[in-house]
Design a protein around this motif. Structure first.
Motif, PDB file in Angstrom:
ATOM      1  N   SER A 115     -49.058   1.758 -30.609  1.00  0.00           N
ATOM      2  CA  SER A 115     -48.364   3.001 -30.279  1.00  0.00           C
ATOM      3  C   SER A 115     -49.156   4.181 -30.826  1.00  0.00           C
ATOM      4  O   SER A 115     -49.854   4.059 -31.839  1.00  0.00           O
ATOM      5  CB  SER A 115     -46.940   3.012 -30.844  1.00  0.00           C
ATOM      6  OG  SER A 115     -46.962   2.961 -32.252  1.00  0.00           O
ATOM      7  N   LYS A 116     -49.044   5.300 -30.142  1.00  0.00           N
ATOM      8  CA  LYS A 116     -49.684   6.546 -30.570  1.00  0.00           C
ATOM      9  C   LYS A 116     -48.679   7.677 -30.409  1.00  0.00           C
ATOM     10  O   LYS A 116     -47.970   7.749 -29.394  1.00  0.00           O
ATOM     11  CB  LYS A 116     -50.926   6.852 -29.723  1.00  0.00           C
ATOM     12  CG  LYS A 116     -52.033   5.801 -29.805  1.00  0.00           C
ATOM     13  CD  LYS A 116     -52.779   5.878 -31.126  1.00  0.00           C
ATOM     14  CE  LYS A 116     -53.953   4.899 -31.132  1.00  0.00           C
ATOM     15  NZ  LYS A 116     -54.693   4.924 -32.416  1.00  0.00           N
ATOM     16  N   SER A 117     -48.619   8.557 -31.410  1.00  0.00           N
ATOM     17  CA  SER A 117     -47.704   9.688 -31.350  1.00  0.00           C
ATOM     18  C   SER A 117     -48.452  10.978 -31.654  1.00  0.00           C
ATOM     19  O   SER A 117     -49.382  10.993 -32.462  1.00  0.00           O
ATOM     20  CB  SER A 117     -46.550   9.510 -32.345  1.00  0.00           C
ATOM     21  OG  SER A 117     -45.746   8.406 -31.996  1.00  0.00           O
ATOM     22  N   PHE A 118     -48.037  12.050 -30.977  1.00  0.00           N
ATOM     23  CA  PHE A 118     -48.661  13.350 -31.147  1.00  0.00           C
ATOM     24  C   PHE A 118     -47.575  14.409 -31.310  1.00  0.00           C
ATOM     25  O   PHE A 118     -46.577  14.394 -30.591  1.00  0.00           O
ATOM     26  CB  PHE A 118     -49.515  13.719 -29.935  1.00  0.00           C
ATOM     27  CG  PHE A 118     -50.513  12.668 -29.540  1.00  0.00           C
ATOM     28  CD1 PHE A 118     -51.764  12.620 -30.123  1.00  0.00           C
ATOM     29  CD2 PHE A 118     -50.191  11.713 -28.586  1.00  0.00           C
ATOM     30  CE1 PHE A 118     -52.677  11.648 -29.759  1.00  0.00           C
ATOM     31  CE2 PHE A 118     -51.100  10.739 -28.203  1.00  0.00           C
ATOM     32  CZ  PHE A 118     -52.353  10.703 -28.802  1.00  0.00           C
ATOM     33  N   THR A 119     -47.789  15.314 -32.250  1.00  0.00           N
ATOM     34  CA  THR A 119     -46.925  16.477 -32.364  1.00  0.00           C
ATOM     35  C   THR A 119     -47.430  17.546 -31.412  1.00  0.00           C
ATOM     36  O   THR A 119     -48.613  17.875 -31.406  1.00  0.00           O
ATOM     37  CB  THR A 119     -46.926  17.029 -33.800  1.00  0.00           C
ATOM     38  OG1 THR A 119     -46.431  16.027 -34.697  1.00  0.00           O
ATOM     39  CG2 THR A 119     -46.047  18.267 -33.912  1.00  0.00           C
ATOM     40  N   ILE A 120     -46.546  18.072 -30.588  1.00  0.00           N
ATOM     41  CA  ILE A 120     -46.933  19.058 -29.585  1.00  0.00           C
ATOM     42  C   ILE A 120     -47.045  20.422 -30.245  1.00  0.00           C
ATOM     43  O   ILE A 120     -46.097  20.907 -30.872  1.00  0.00           O
ATOM     44  CB  ILE A 120     -45.908  19.104 -28.444  1.00  0.00           C
ATOM     45  CG1 ILE A 120     -45.829  17.735 -27.745  1.00  0.00           C
ATOM     46  CG2 ILE A 120     -46.273  20.183 -27.436  1.00  0.00           C
ATOM     47  CD1 ILE A 120     -44.748  17.654 -26.693  1.00  0.00           C
ATOM     48  N   GLN A 121     -48.196  21.046 -30.098  1.00  0.00           N
ATOM     49  CA  GLN A 121     -48.415  22.371 -30.648  1.00  0.00           C
ATOM     50  C   GLN A 121     -47.785  23.434 -29.758  1.00  0.00           C
ATOM     51  O   GLN A 121     -47.708  23.300 -28.546  1.00  0.00           O
ATOM     52  CB  GLN A 121     -49.916  22.661 -30.779  1.00  0.00           C
ATOM     53  CG  GLN A 121     -50.658  21.717 -31.704  1.00  0.00           C
ATOM     54  CD  GLN A 121     -52.111  22.107 -31.817  1.00  0.00           C
ATOM     55  OE1 GLN A 121     -52.451  23.230 -32.186  1.00  0.00           O
ATOM     56  NE2 GLN A 121     -52.994  21.167 -31.500  1.00  0.00           N
TER      57      GLN A 121
END
Length: 242
Positions: A115-121
């Motif tokens: 799994s990969k997660s990103f915080t949206i800027q």
């Protein structure tokens, strides 16, 4: 941009999406108001058109048609042409998706392969960055090129909604989960939150496009729910693999 009498050629330098449409709208409207009746959009540098871009192109094409003019897209890539083919079916034929079989439930104790997660800027200028990150991750899975493009397009629509309707993207996130039989993409925002029931037809707007309907055509399951952990909305996309 090049202009000859009542003919103009514009060449967007990036994708035609939520981030670029406001500037393109100003440019095209100025041309129409000045008397231009034939506009060619050179898509040489366009790799993606989302539903906001589609709605913009359709509305200006109609405006030109009403003035006996024409708007054309040239040098479109195969991916852009594929999207336009799908979107044309939505708008002209009012296509509804064929009912799909229920998605098998994953047991709670089965972990994803990765799994990969990103915080949206904050800032819509980051939209393409996260869309391309999703496409890169999908490219590592046993999906065809067309399937990768379709899922990335659906993820782009979910991201556009997060930017368009909630805090400019601030506080949102995108997570990608890979399982042996599916990929799941979750996009969360920090807006007021809304839900669309399974099978419910969302309200349509010409300028905003038909994002939810498009997502339902592209993947096997689309869930739009209020977040349980915080204010906002979560869009959950599921594409079966194999």
């Amino acid at each position: 941009m090049n202009e000859w009498n009542d003919i103009a050629v514009i060449a967007p330098t990036t994708d035609i999406d939520l981030a670029s449409v406001p500037r393109l709208r100003e440019q095209v409207d100025a041309l129409i108001d000045s008397g231009v009746r034939r506009i060619l959009v050179n898509c040489q540098n366009v790799t993606f058109i989302d539903s906001t871009g589609l709605a913009f192109l359709l509305s200006r094409a109609r405006a030109l048609y009403g003035r006996e003019g024409l708007l054309s897209l040239v040098n479109a890539s195969p991916d852009v042409a594929r999207f336009l083919q799908i979107a044309r079916l939505i708008d002209i034929l009012h296509v509804s998706t064929v009912e799909r079989p229920a998605i098998p439930v994953i047991a709670p104790d089965v972990p994803p392969l990765w799994s990969k997660s990103f915080t949206i800027q904050r800032g819509v200028e980051h939209l393409a960055e996260y869309r391309h990150r999703a496409a890169e991750l999908l490219g590592t899975l046993p999906l065809t090129r067309e399937e990768c493009f379709d899922v990335a397009l659906a993820a782009g629509e979910a991201l556009s909604n997060a930017y368009d309707h909630a805090c400019g993207g601030e506080g949102g996130s995108m997570s990608v989960y890979a399982y042996p039989d599916r990929v799941i993409i979750e996009v969360r925002d920090c807006g007021c939150g809304y839900e669309i029931a399974d099978g419910e037809e969302p309200a349509e707007s010409l300028e905003r496009g038909r994002g939810i309907k498009l997502m339902r055509m592209l993947v096997d399951s689309v869930e739009v729910r209020r977040r349980a952990d915080a204010p906002g909305t979560q869009v959950r996309l599921i594409k079966l693999v194999g």
